[in-house]
Enzyme design. Sequence first.
Site, PDB file in Angstrom:
ATOM      1  N   HIS A 184       0.836  -1.206   0.000  1.00 50.82           N
ATOM      2  CA  HIS A 184       0.000   0.000   0.000  1.00 50.82           C
ATOM      3  C   HIS A 184       0.876   1.263   0.000  1.00 50.82           C
ATOM      4  O   HIS A 184       2.048   1.235   0.375  1.00 50.82           O
ATOM      5  CB  HIS A 184      -0.923   0.008   1.227  1.00 50.82           C
ATOM      6  CG  HIS A 184      -0.180   0.005   2.535  1.00 50.82           C
ATOM      7  ND1 HIS A 184       0.425   1.126   3.059  1.00 50.82           N
ATOM      8  CD2 HIS A 184       0.076  -1.003   3.402  1.00 50.82           C
ATOM      9  CE1 HIS A 184       1.000   0.822   4.208  1.00 50.82           C
ATOM     10  NE2 HIS A 184       0.819  -0.478   4.443  1.00 50.82           N
TER      11      HIS A 184
ATOM     12  N   GLU B 170      -1.680  -7.372   7.895  1.00 47.48           N
ATOM     13  CA  GLU B 170      -0.318  -7.101   8.344  1.00 47.48           C
ATOM     14  C   GLU B 170      -0.047  -7.737   9.713  1.00 47.48           C
ATOM     15  O   GLU B 170      -0.968  -7.972  10.503  1.00 47.48           O
ATOM     16  CB  GLU B 170      -0.080  -5.588   8.409  1.00 47.48           C
ATOM     17  CG  GLU B 170       1.314  -5.155   8.846  1.00 47.48           C
ATOM     18  CD  GLU B 170       2.433  -5.602   7.907  1.00 47.48           C
ATOM     19  OE1 GLU B 170       2.599  -6.830   7.734  1.00 47.48           O
ATOM     20  OE2 GLU B 170       3.152  -4.741   7.378  1.00 47.48           O
TER      21      GLU B 170
END
Length: 199
Positions: A11, A81
């Site tokens: 990202h 994550e």
Amino acid sequence: MRQTQFDIIRHGEPVGGRRYRGGGIDDPLSEAGWRQMWAAIGNEGDWDQIISSPMQRCLAFARALAGRHALPLAADPGFVEIGMGAWEGRAHAEVAAREPEAFAAFYRDPVGHRPPGAEPLNAFSARIATAFDRQMAAYPGRRLLIVCHAGVTRALIGHVLGAKPSAWYRMRIDYAGLSRVRDDGFGPGVEFVNRRRLR
């Protein structure tokens, strides 16, 4: 046999700047982060499937890209994550200043010196390997884009290379950094890591 290709993109920069964001912090992309993502992808849309972490700093862009090119999209919670425990949401510089010994120990030995309450690297490794292998089995011979995180990218590359988690932090993965894994029928291999643009 047709090759299976995984393009992997981290990202872009989230709102709030650089800080520890694991599975417990779900900041959206900043305006700069959106620009980073579009600059990295360009006009590319030649994938069969987009797979994203369900966290909004990944999924919002994945939805926008899927909509632009009419591509199927799936969110996989296996690609969330790594959890950073007590360091979640804290700036790197702040942790380094307030907990210099713990900060230094973490970067010397990220397996043995996790932040308090953080997800163990070995457990994270197993989670990412399971998610990757599941997608490999689901999309043989297809071209996929995975929109995820720095830690997830390191773990995916580490899994493919058979590298121990202690070695992952030697890989730099920038915002919107692109990596590629390709399976030519003889097992997956790494084609490139942390490229700024696909083309």
